[in-house]
Design a protein around this motif. Structure first.
Motif, PDB file in Angstrom:
ATOM      1  N   GLY A  99      13.061   7.992   2.879  1.00  0.00           N
ATOM      2  CA  GLY A  99      12.505   6.654   2.789  1.00  0.00           C
ATOM      3  C   GLY A  99      11.137   6.627   3.431  1.00  0.00           C
ATOM      4  O   GLY A  99      10.666   7.645   3.933  1.00  0.00           O
ATOM      5  N   PRO A 100      10.488   5.463   3.397  1.00  0.00           N
ATOM      6  CA  PRO A 100       9.130   5.373   3.944  1.00  0.00           C
ATOM      7  C   PRO A 100       9.062   5.760   5.419  1.00  0.00           C
ATOM      8  O   PRO A 100       8.110   6.401   5.839  1.00  0.00           O
ATOM      9  CB  PRO A 100       8.755   3.901   3.722  1.00  0.00           C
ATOM     10  CG  PRO A 100      10.007   3.185   3.404  1.00  0.00           C
ATOM     11  CD  PRO A 100      10.943   4.191   2.812  1.00  0.00           C
ATOM     12  N   ARG A 105      -2.210   8.817  -2.220  1.00  0.00           N
ATOM     13  CA  ARG A 105      -0.779   9.128  -2.174  1.00  0.00           C
ATOM     14  C   ARG A 105       0.052   7.866  -1.952  1.00  0.00           C
ATOM     15  O   ARG A 105       1.245   7.846  -2.196  1.00  0.00           O
ATOM     16  CB  ARG A 105      -0.497  10.141  -1.068  1.00  0.00           C
ATOM     17  CG  ARG A 105      -1.014  11.530  -1.396  1.00  0.00           C
ATOM     18  CD  ARG A 105      -0.551  12.536  -0.377  1.00  0.00           C
ATOM     19  NE  ARG A 105      -1.187  12.339   0.907  1.00  0.00           N
ATOM     20  CZ  ARG A 105      -2.170  13.097   1.376  1.00  0.00           C
ATOM     21  NH1 ARG A 105      -2.605  14.103   0.667  1.00  0.00           N
ATOM     22  NH2 ARG A 105      -2.696  12.872   2.554  1.00  0.00           N
ATOM     23  N   LEU A 147       9.360   9.511   5.703  1.00  0.00           N
ATOM     24  CA  LEU A 147       8.126  10.155   5.241  1.00  0.00           C
ATOM     25  C   LEU A 147       7.025  10.015   6.283  1.00  0.00           C
ATOM     26  O   LEU A 147       6.365  10.995   6.647  1.00  0.00           O
ATOM     27  CB  LEU A 147       7.675   9.539   3.914  1.00  0.00           C
ATOM     28  CG  LEU A 147       6.301   9.991   3.425  1.00  0.00           C
ATOM     29  CD1 LEU A 147       6.269  11.490   3.184  1.00  0.00           C
ATOM     30  CD2 LEU A 147       5.898   9.252   2.160  1.00  0.00           C
ATOM     31  N   GLU A 206       0.026   5.086  -3.584  1.00  0.00           N
ATOM     32  CA  GLU A 206       0.563   4.448  -4.785  1.00  0.00           C
ATOM     33  C   GLU A 206       1.851   5.124  -5.239  1.00  0.00           C
ATOM     34  O   GLU A 206       2.709   4.474  -5.820  1.00  0.00           O
ATOM     35  CB  GLU A 206      -0.483   4.416  -5.901  1.00  0.00           C
ATOM     36  CG  GLU A 206      -0.853   5.770  -6.461  1.00  0.00           C
ATOM     37  CD  GLU A 206      -1.785   5.647  -7.660  1.00  0.00           C
ATOM     38  OE1 GLU A 206      -2.604   4.719  -7.679  1.00  0.00           O
ATOM     39  OE2 GLU A 206      -1.677   6.478  -8.564  1.00  0.00           O
ATOM     40  N   ALA A 207       2.017   6.417  -4.930  1.00  0.00           N
ATOM     41  CA  ALA A 207       3.269   7.087  -5.288  1.00  0.00           C
ATOM     42  C   ALA A 207       4.439   6.449  -4.546  1.00  0.00           C
ATOM     43  O   ALA A 207       5.535   6.345  -5.080  1.00  0.00           O
ATOM     44  CB  ALA A 207       3.191   8.577  -4.964  1.00  0.00           C
ATOM     45  N   VAL A 208       4.192   5.995  -3.329  1.00  0.00           N
ATOM     46  CA  VAL A 208       5.262   5.370  -2.537  1.00  0.00           C
ATOM     47  C   VAL A 208       5.475   3.921  -2.959  1.00  0.00           C
ATOM     48  O   VAL A 208       6.600   3.461  -3.134  1.00  0.00           O
ATOM     49  CB  VAL A 208       4.909   5.432  -1.035  1.00  0.00           C
ATOM     50  CG1 VAL A 208       5.949   4.698  -0.218  1.00  0.00           C
ATOM     51  CG2 VAL A 208       4.806   6.879  -0.588  1.00  0.00           C
ATOM     52  N   LEU A 209       4.363   3.213  -3.160  1.00  0.00           N
ATOM     53  CA  LEU A 209       4.469   1.777  -3.424  1.00  0.00           C
ATOM     54  C   LEU A 209       4.845   1.457  -4.867  1.00  0.00           C
ATOM     55  O   LEU A 209       4.956   0.295  -5.224  1.00  0.00           O
ATOM     56  CB  LEU A 209       3.160   1.083  -3.046  1.00  0.00           C
ATOM     57  CG  LEU A 209       2.880   1.090  -1.542  1.00  0.00           C
ATOM     58  CD1 LEU A 209       1.643   0.283  -1.230  1.00  0.00           C
ATOM     59  CD2 LEU A 209       4.060   0.555  -0.755  1.00  0.00           C
ATOM     60  N   THR A 210       5.021   2.459  -5.715  1.00  0.00           N
ATOM     61  CA  THR A 210       5.497   2.186  -7.073  1.00  0.00           C
ATOM     62  C   THR A 210       6.947   2.629  -7.215  1.00  0.00           C
ATOM     63  O   THR A 210       7.434   2.829  -8.318  1.00  0.00           O
ATOM     64  CB  THR A 210       4.636   2.906  -8.126  1.00  0.00           C
ATOM     65  OG1 THR A 210       4.572   4.282  -7.797  1.00  0.00           O
ATOM     66  CG2 THR A 210       3.250   2.334  -8.168  1.00  0.00           C
ATOM     67  N   THR A 211       7.632   2.823  -6.098  1.00  0.00           N
ATOM     68  CA  THR A 211       9.014   3.283  -6.174  1.00  0.00           C
ATOM     69  C   THR A 211       9.959   2.382  -5.390  1.00  0.00           C
ATOM     70  O   THR A 211      10.912   2.849  -4.796  1.00  0.00           O
ATOM     71  CB  THR A 211       9.136   4.704  -5.601  1.00  0.00           C
ATOM     72  OG1 THR A 211       8.461   4.724  -4.353  1.00  0.00           O
ATOM     73  CG2 THR A 211       8.589   5.732  -6.526  1.00  0.00           C
ATOM     74  N   GLY A 212       9.669   1.085  -5.378  1.00  0.00           N
ATOM     75  CA  GLY A 212      10.620   0.187  -4.729  1.00  0.00           C
ATOM     76  C   GLY A 212      10.429   0.060  -3.228  1.00  0.00           C
ATOM     77  O   GLY A 212      11.309  -0.426  -2.540  1.00  0.00           O
ATOM     78  N   THR A 213       9.291   0.528  -2.729  1.00  0.00           N
ATOM     79  CA  THR A 213       8.996   0.334  -1.313  1.00  0.00           C
ATOM     80  C   THR A 213       7.997  -0.800  -1.188  1.00  0.00           C
ATOM     81  O   THR A 213       6.952  -0.774  -1.825  1.00  0.00           O
ATOM     82  CB  THR A 213       8.390   1.609  -0.700  1.00  0.00           C
ATOM     83  OG1 THR A 213       9.324   2.656  -0.846  1.00  0.00           O
ATOM     84  CG2 THR A 213       8.079   1.399   0.769  1.00  0.00           C
ATOM     85  N   GLY A 214       8.332  -1.791  -0.362  1.00  0.00           N
ATOM     86  CA  GLY A 214       7.429  -2.910  -0.184  1.00  0.00           C
ATOM     87  C   GLY A 214       6.282  -2.554   0.731  1.00  0.00           C
ATOM     88  O   GLY A 214       6.358  -1.593   1.500  1.00  0.00           O
ATOM     89  N   ARG A 215       5.216  -3.338   0.646  1.00  0.00           N
ATOM     90  CA  ARG A 215       4.038  -3.011   1.449  1.00  0.00           C
ATOM     91  C   ARG A 215       4.288  -3.211   2.938  1.00  0.00           C
ATOM     92  O   ARG A 215       3.766  -2.471   3.761  1.00  0.00           O
ATOM     93  CB  ARG A 215       2.859  -3.876   1.000  1.00  0.00           C
ATOM     94  CG  ARG A 215       2.417  -3.540  -0.408  1.00  0.00           C
ATOM     95  CD  ARG A 215       1.076  -4.161  -0.685  1.00  0.00           C
ATOM     96  NE  ARG A 215       0.685  -3.954  -2.072  1.00  0.00           N
ATOM     97  CZ  ARG A 215      -0.523  -4.218  -2.531  1.00  0.00           C
ATOM     98  NH1 ARG A 215      -1.430  -4.703  -1.725  1.00  0.00           N
ATOM     99  NH2 ARG A 215      -0.810  -3.996  -3.780  1.00  0.00           N
TER     100      ARG A 215
END
Lengths: 301, 536
Positions: B284-285, B381, B288, B383-392
């Protein structure tokens, strides 16, 4: 049912317009080709649909929801592959794929997609044990593709996803597109590789300078455009012409009774495309010149 | 020599690309050596007074390990005591940076391939990098020599001081040239070269603090040991440059030999294969972010523990060194207390001063962690995280929250080590509990700057690095504002001006709560900005 619905989408970067009233509708089960040269606004559109950028004007919905406000819940239903994949240099390819899967749905998502992941690793011939920094561009692209394809999402947003892939891998990718289409899932494929779009896409939208210049099924677009016909006449001469599809028979009849052979070629996507752009290639208008650098900068952001 | 063809062109290219880095480094290091030398000379009327106050400190194991042996009892010699080895390390790092930049980084980025296809000899890039590093270190050393002579120091002694720096520069040039051949990645090169530097410095520290002759011999196995044996303004053993030149030539020759045995882009050591699946923690974020931040945090942790031990040792010696009124005034100003309290408890004030300075370092650690958020975004990098269901918000918090925790934890750990060691050595020194509490009082000020970094990173990745300027400003205003006689309202801008560590053992709740609230407000504002803007 419309999976993607964008109406009058506008995006300004400073004083320049990357999108200037773009309309786009993608219905469920479509493999939708999104065509245009570099800087036409394709990436900007996708990034607005992903909620990474905020539209300056117009409305857009994904599955009926606002892509900016409902980004997180929407992202669990879709997957995105950018044209230039950057990876964490100190994570291995396998770790990155697992991480991207886990970000969608935790460890259960990794478990759920295990067999698909293994199959895709084989199909795309990727070594998951190397560190991110040592992958070539094509291999980085494969990492993102595998992470996007493995969960079989309802919607795939692909932004020139095959840049750097060799022809063999391109074929694997095409097969995946067909698989997605057969399962009734939806794809929006931005590309400027026309053969790629022609093979898999059912519907095509062509953009230029932030606006849609043509949209419809490939068959419809062909129908609207001239067919290339050529005929060998009685005296052996070969003549050819571009005529509307409905007038092909008439054109052949008008060549006289002694015609020996006729070929009629429907326009390729490339011809369709060039027909929409041909005028700018020769004599760019002032508006185009002003708009061109805009879009290019927009892409990079 | 066809394998050297193009060296001149490459050297000019490299010098052009480093036209900011090298002069700025040289000037900064010169300012360090000359400035600190002048300050020392201005502080003490003569060598005897200085020795009376500094003597016990100089002989302490902590000082020996950190700064090396005092070179001489002359005032000039004492004035360069702290900058000699510290500066040598920085000169070594400059040489390392230059060599690595123009060899392995170029190779990893693929630019060397572009150049290598031209009329460039196989040995030319390494040769050019080594030459530039040597030029850069000579320039740095020469500027310092000139500066020291300029403030009226003995020319021969000043030259010897320059030699100590050049010894380190030459050694690290050679070490990095070899390290660049070993692994296929620039990070691997960094690991080997910096690791070698640490080991060499440690060898010297062990040698300098050893009590047996056999132990002391260790220092001769390290170029930093040679540097600390030059004794500028004393015996001026400039000839110690010779083994450094020999070492550099030997290492560079070895690097060329290794270069001949490998392909472009490859290393001598095979790239290690990694995991094919993510470990449990990387799911998860937060996992990572922690994976990305972990190596840096580990480095800070080691540094804070070591400094805690060193300062703990110095706390116990502090009461013997401060008998001069001007020194007392300076320290009292820096600690923000009247001189009377200073005399009441020198050790307490010393610990408080250390804690305030360490809070600045802890803030730097936190800022570095928060700025990773901006680095990720600039490298696209994010955008790879924020386009997979992770909120800002989660992504933002995954960096800001560990930064806040680590900032506090570093202070707690450092204070525990310092307090324990100091109190064990001298019963009059403040106990661990009091030191710890002082550390906790300083943490909110560091948090304010971490929050500022969050605000800037949330606002835009381009402005995020200005958090460092904020830290620098806060440090100068807060710690030196009084000394510089700046207006109070300006000093009060710095969060460090509101840290009341001293007297240890009493809470200033107003400041603690106030600073914490400001830090929280900045952090939340950064998160809101981050949520509302275009990304990538």
């Amino acid at each position: 049912m419309a999976v993607i619905e964008a109406i009058g989408l506008r995006k300004m970067f400073g004083t320049t317009a990357a999108l200037d009233g773009l309309d786009l509708t993608v219905t469920q089960g479509e493999v939708h080709g999104f065509l245009g040269p570099n800087g036409a606004g394709k990436s900007t559109t996708l990034r607005i649909l992903l909620g990474l950028l905020r539209a300056t004007g117009g409305t857009s919905t994904l599955f009926g929801h606002d892509p900016w406000r409902d980004a997180v819940s929407l992202h669990r239903r879709l997957a995105y592959v950018p044209g230039d994949v950057t990876v964490w240099p100190n994570l291995t390819g396998g770790e990155i794929i697992d991480l991207l899967l886990a970000l969608r749905g935790g460890r259960t998502e990794i478990a759920r997609t295990q067999s698909r992941r293994a199959q895709l690793l084989t199909d795309f011939d990727l070594d998951p044990g190397k560190k991110g920094r040592s992958y070539s561009k094509g291999n980085r692209q494969k990492i993102a593709l595998i992470a996007a394809l493995a969960p079989d999402p309802e919607l795939l947003l692909l932004d020139e996803p095959t840049a750097g892939l060799d022809p063999l891998m391109e074929q694997v990718f095409q097969a995946e597109l067909v698989r997605t289409r057969d399962q009734g899932r939806t794809v929006l494929l931005s590309s400027h590789i026309l053969s790629e779009v022609e093979k898999a896409c059912t519907v095509v939208t062509i953009v230029r300078a932030g606006r849609v210049v043509e949209s419809g099924s490939l068959a419809d677009l062909r129908h609207l455009s001239a067919t290339h016909v050529s005929a060998r006449l009685a005296d052996g001469r070969v003549v050819d012409a571009h005529v509307p599809p409905a007038e092909v028979a008439a054109w052949v009849a008008a060549r006289g009774p002694g015609v020996q052979a006729v070929t009629a070629t429907p326009p390729t996507l490339e011809e369709l495309f060039l027909a929409r752009y041909g005028d700018t290639a020769e004599a760019p208008t002032a508006a185009d010149e002003a708009a061109a650098p805009t879009g290019r900068r927009g892409r990079r952001r | 020599m066809t394998s050297l063809t193009g060296t001149g062109a490459l050297l000019r290219l490299a010098a052009r690309r480093d036209r900011i880095l090298i002069p700025v480094s040289a000037l900064a290091l010169t300012a360090l050596s000359v400035g600190s030398a002048q300050a020392t000379v201005a502080l003490y009327p003569d060598a005897a007074t200085a020795m009376k106050e500094l003597g016990p400190v100089l002989a302490s194991p902590s000082a020996l390990a950190l700064y090396g042996p005092a070179t001489t009892t002359s005032l000039e010699g004492l004035s360069i005591f702290k900058t000699l080895l510290m500066g040598a390390v920085f000169v070594g790092l400059l040489a390392y940076a230059v060599v690595r930049r123009h060899t392995r980084i170029e190779e990893e980025e693929g630019r060397l391939e572009l150049l290598g296809a031209g009329a460039i000899g196989r040995q030319a890039p390494l040769t050019a990098a080594v030459l530039l590093a040597v030029i850069a270190t000579i320039l740095t050393a020469a500027l310092s020599v000139g500066g020291l002579i300029g403030i009226g120091f003995d020319p021969l002694g000043s030259l010897a001081f320059g030699a100590t720096w050049e010894i380190a520069g030459l050694a690290m040039t050679g070490v990095t040239a070899v390290a660049a051949q070993l692994t296929a990645s620039a990070r691997g090169t960094a690991g080997w070269a910096i690791g070698a530097l640490a080991v060499l410095y440690l060898l010297r520290a062990l040698g300098d603090t050893a009590t047996t002759d056999a132990g002391r011999a260790l220092r001769w196995f390290s170029p930093f040991g040679w540097a600390s044996q030059v004794f500028p303004y004393g015996s001026n053993r400039i000839w110690l440059l010779l083994p450094a030149v020999a070492l550099c030539l030997g290492l560079v020759a070895a690097a060329f030999a290794l270069l001949e045995r490998r392909d472009l882009g490859a290393g001598l050591l095979p790239a290690r294969r990694g995991r094919t699946h993510a470990p449990r923690g990387l799911a998860g974020p937060v996992g990572l972010a922690w994976r990305l931040l972990r190596p840096g945090v580990l480095g800070w942790l080691i540094g804070f523990v070591l400094l805690g031990a060193v300062y703990g040792g110095l706390v116990a010696q502090v009461d013997t060194m401060l008998s001069d009124a001007s020194v007392q005034q300076l320290l009292a100003d820096m600690a923000g207390v009247p001189v009377a309290s200073l005399l009441a408890s020198l050790t307490g004030v010393y610990a408080a001063t250390v804690l305030r300075f360490m809070a600045v370092a802890a803030a730097a650690a936190g800022i570095g962690m928060v700025l990773r958020l901006a680095t990720e975004e600039r490298a696209t990098r994010t955008e790879a995280v924020l386009t997979t269901g992770t909120g800002r918000w989660r992504w933002y918090a995954a960096f800001v929250a560990p930064a806040a925790v680590v900032t506090g934890a570093l202070m707690v750990i450092m204070a525990t080590v310092m307090g324990a060691r100091g109190h064990a050595a001298l019963a009059a020194a403040p106990p661990v509990g009091q030191v710890l509490q002082g550390a906790l009082e300083a943490v909110p000020a560091a948090w304010v700057l971490v929050g500022l970094a969050g605000l800037l990173a949330g606002w835009s990745p381009r402005v995020a690095p200005y958090a460092w300027a904020g830290l620098g400003l806060a440090f100068v205003l807060g710690e030196f504002g009084t000394t510089m006689r700046l207006p109070q309202w300006l000093i009060d801008v710095s969060p460090f001006a509101h840290v009341t560590v001293y007297p240890l053992g009493t809470w200033e709740w107003g400041n603690v709560v106030g600073l914490s609230l400001v830090a929280a407000a900045l952090t939340v504002a950064g998160g809101i900005l981050h949520r509302r803007r275009d990304l990538g």
